[in-house]
Motif scaffolding. Sequence first.
Motif, PDB file in Angstrom:
ATOM      1  N   THR A  10       0.833  -1.193   0.000  1.00 31.55           N
ATOM      2  CA  THR A  10       0.000   0.000   0.000  1.00 31.55           C
ATOM      3  C   THR A  10       0.871   1.248   0.000  1.00 31.55           C
ATOM      4  O   THR A  10       2.086   1.192   0.232  1.00 31.55           O
ATOM      5  CB  THR A  10      -0.909   0.007   1.239  1.00 31.55           C
ATOM      6  OG1 THR A  10      -0.079   0.043   2.415  1.00 31.55           O
ATOM      7  CG2 THR A  10      -1.779  -1.255   1.272  1.00 31.55           C
ATOM      8  N   VAL A 186      -8.406  10.483   2.199  1.00 34.68           N
ATOM      9  CA  VAL A 186      -8.525   9.738   0.945  1.00 34.68           C
ATOM     10  C   VAL A 186      -9.420   8.517   1.141  1.00 34.68           C
ATOM     11  O   VAL A 186     -10.238   8.179   0.276  1.00 34.68           O
ATOM     12  CB  VAL A 186      -7.136   9.326   0.433  1.00 34.68           C
ATOM     13  CG1 VAL A 186      -7.248   8.507  -0.841  1.00 34.68           C
ATOM     14  CG2 VAL A 186      -6.270  10.560   0.182  1.00 34.68           C
ATOM     15  N   LYS A 187      -9.272   7.832   2.286  1.00 31.32           N
ATOM     16  CA  LYS A 187     -10.126   6.689   2.561  1.00 31.32           C
ATOM     17  C   LYS A 187     -11.589   7.114   2.665  1.00 31.32           C
ATOM     18  O   LYS A 187     -12.481   6.433   2.142  1.00 31.32           O
ATOM     19  CB  LYS A 187      -9.679   6.007   3.855  1.00 31.32           C
ATOM     20  CG  LYS A 187      -8.319   5.328   3.773  1.00 31.32           C
ATOM     21  CD  LYS A 187      -7.974   4.610   5.058  1.00 31.32           C
ATOM     22  CE  LYS A 187      -8.927   3.461   5.309  1.00 31.32           C
ATOM     23  NZ  LYS A 187      -8.565   2.681   6.511  1.00 31.32           N
ATOM     24  N   ARG A 190     -12.797   7.793  -0.809  1.00 31.13           N
ATOM     25  CA  ARG A 190     -13.066   6.552  -1.540  1.00 31.13           C
ATOM     26  C   ARG A 190     -14.374   5.929  -1.075  1.00 31.13           C
ATOM     27  O   ARG A 190     -15.169   5.425  -1.884  1.00 31.13           O
ATOM     28  CB  ARG A 190     -11.917   5.568  -1.341  1.00 31.13           C
ATOM     29  CG  ARG A 190     -12.076   4.271  -2.114  1.00 31.13           C
ATOM     30  CD  ARG A 190     -10.888   3.355  -1.888  1.00 31.13           C
ATOM     31  NE  ARG A 190     -10.774   2.984  -0.489  1.00 31.13           N
ATOM     32  CZ  ARG A 190     -11.462   2.001   0.082  1.00 31.13           C
ATOM     33  NH1 ARG A 190     -12.336   1.304  -0.626  1.00 31.13           N
ATOM     34  NH2 ARG A 190     -11.281   1.701   1.352  1.00 31.13           N
ATOM     35  N   ALA A 193     -17.106   7.808  -2.594  1.00 35.77           N
ATOM     36  CA  ALA A 193     -17.219   7.492  -4.023  1.00 35.77           C
ATOM     37  C   ALA A 193     -17.920   6.153  -4.230  1.00 35.77           C
ATOM     38  O   ALA A 193     -18.715   5.999  -5.170  1.00 35.77           O
ATOM     39  CB  ALA A 193     -15.830   7.482  -4.668  1.00 35.77           C
ATOM     40  N   GLU A 194     -17.635   5.175  -3.361  1.00 35.45           N
ATOM     41  CA  GLU A 194     -18.320   3.884  -3.476  1.00 35.45           C
ATOM     42  C   GLU A 194     -19.814   4.034  -3.222  1.00 35.45           C
ATOM     43  O   GLU A 194     -20.640   3.402  -3.900  1.00 35.45           O
ATOM     44  CB  GLU A 194     -17.703   2.894  -2.489  1.00 35.45           C
ATOM     45  CG  GLU A 194     -16.286   2.451  -2.865  1.00 35.45           C
ATOM     46  CD  GLU A 194     -15.717   1.480  -1.847  1.00 35.45           C
ATOM     47  OE1 GLU A 194     -16.334   1.325  -0.768  1.00 35.45           O
ATOM     48  OE2 GLU A 194     -14.665   0.876  -2.128  1.00 35.45           O
ATOM     49  N   SER A 197     -21.303   5.615  -6.332  1.00 35.03           N
ATOM     50  CA  SER A 197     -21.396   4.696  -7.479  1.00 35.03           C
ATOM     51  C   SER A 197     -22.535   3.708  -7.326  1.00 35.03           C
ATOM     52  O   SER A 197     -23.062   3.199  -8.313  1.00 35.03           O
ATOM     53  CB  SER A 197     -20.075   3.941  -7.641  1.00 35.03           C
ATOM     54  OG  SER A 197     -19.833   3.107  -6.515  1.00 35.03           O
TER      55      SER A 197
END
Length: 471
Positions: A10, A186-187, A190, A193-194, A197
């Motif tokens: 990572t 950032v997590k 994300r 964003a999930e 989506s």
Amino acid sequence: MRNPLRRMPTIRNRIAGGSLLIALLISLAAGIVINAQIERIVRDGSVAVLESDSAGYLTALVNEAGEPFDAPGLAQHVAVVAPDGSTPVNTLPSALRDMLPSLLEGHSPQQVTPDNPESAGISYLVLSTPVTVNGEEWHVVAARSGHEEATVLGQMRVLLIVALAVIVLGTAATAWLLTTAALAPVKRLRASAEELSASSGTELLPVASARDEISELAETLNELIVRLRASALRERQLVSDASHELRTPLAILTMQLQLAAAEASSVEQLLGDVEGARRNVARLTALVNSLLELSSLEAEEARGGDRSTAAELDREARDAVERARFRHGDAGVELSYESTLPPGGGPVYAVKAEDFGRIIDNLASNAVTAMPGGGVLSVSLALTRGSLVLRVVDTGGGLDPGFEAHAFERFSRGDAARAAGRGTGLGLAIVAAIVANADGTIELGNRPGTGLTVTITLPPAEVPPTAPATR
């Protein structure tokens, strides 16, 4: 098979590992330098001790010649060598006493390891200092066991290694913690964003109040999401509109062919049905061609179009007006073209000459359609503060005020055109797409009952620098 990229460390591990490696390299270099300094300091200290041990006897030889010497202190290894080779004072280890004549030759500190088996490989730091008394040369020899120096060096090196190890591990741990804290937004981004989506709403990614790289990334992603949603909406609307527009002519075409096959009683009726089918096929062909043209223009919006000079656009405008005269020469419409552009290349604009001619083709076709009984259509081209201004004026009675706001939408047609079955409703949409790709603007000067003025303004484009020629 799993993607091998998923097995990569990572970002947090890579940053922490890289920090650890850099800290190791820096610590190694620092350790070498510091160790050399420690060795120098310890050696200077040992030399200072030898000089201190010799100082009392040197003073006695100079100031108290002939007087007996004081006995050396405990653990002091000193020898006073007379000119005849005798040693009034000699507390040197037995391993060095046999080497005494050779020790007098050097006058700087020297590391000596006796060959005597009894010394067990122990080395000594020896300092021999000559002094002249009454014209004769005496020597004061002081020695110090290397074991003491090695003990001090060993302790200092252990302390150095422990300190550097703590620094390296602390650097790696700090990098791990800082990276974890830095990647936490950032997590969260994300995760958001999930969620987006998996939903079909209009929400956007959260933007932090701090003006940092993460918030800029969130803003950029939100802009991308908005564009993608708008593009998807346009595609869905296009499919819906195209399906609606294609359904009627296809149904009519199917019915005409069925009637021609089932009920045609004469060749004339059959030919009439076939002619009606041909007209519907022509309308479908025009509709499909317009859709392909519009899709191509929207694709050029992302790629960026070609560049054309004002002179090239002027020539294309003249050709477009001549094409309009040829196509609509029997419609009773008086066409005119006027250009006030100066001779030469002129400024450059972000539009292809063919697309610029397409603008005039579509506007002229719409204007002539709006003037079935004849009229006047004038096209002019001018430069205003560097911007190219195209003006198309007709006397076709103008637009319905309620239709004016929707004139540039896809499949948008006025009531009269829709009732007469004229056009596809894509001509002005194509014009709007071309102008938008060139960063231009469109203005409608609607005069209901009199006519319509369409003013298109194209700003000059930035010409990319030309790459140097290679040989």
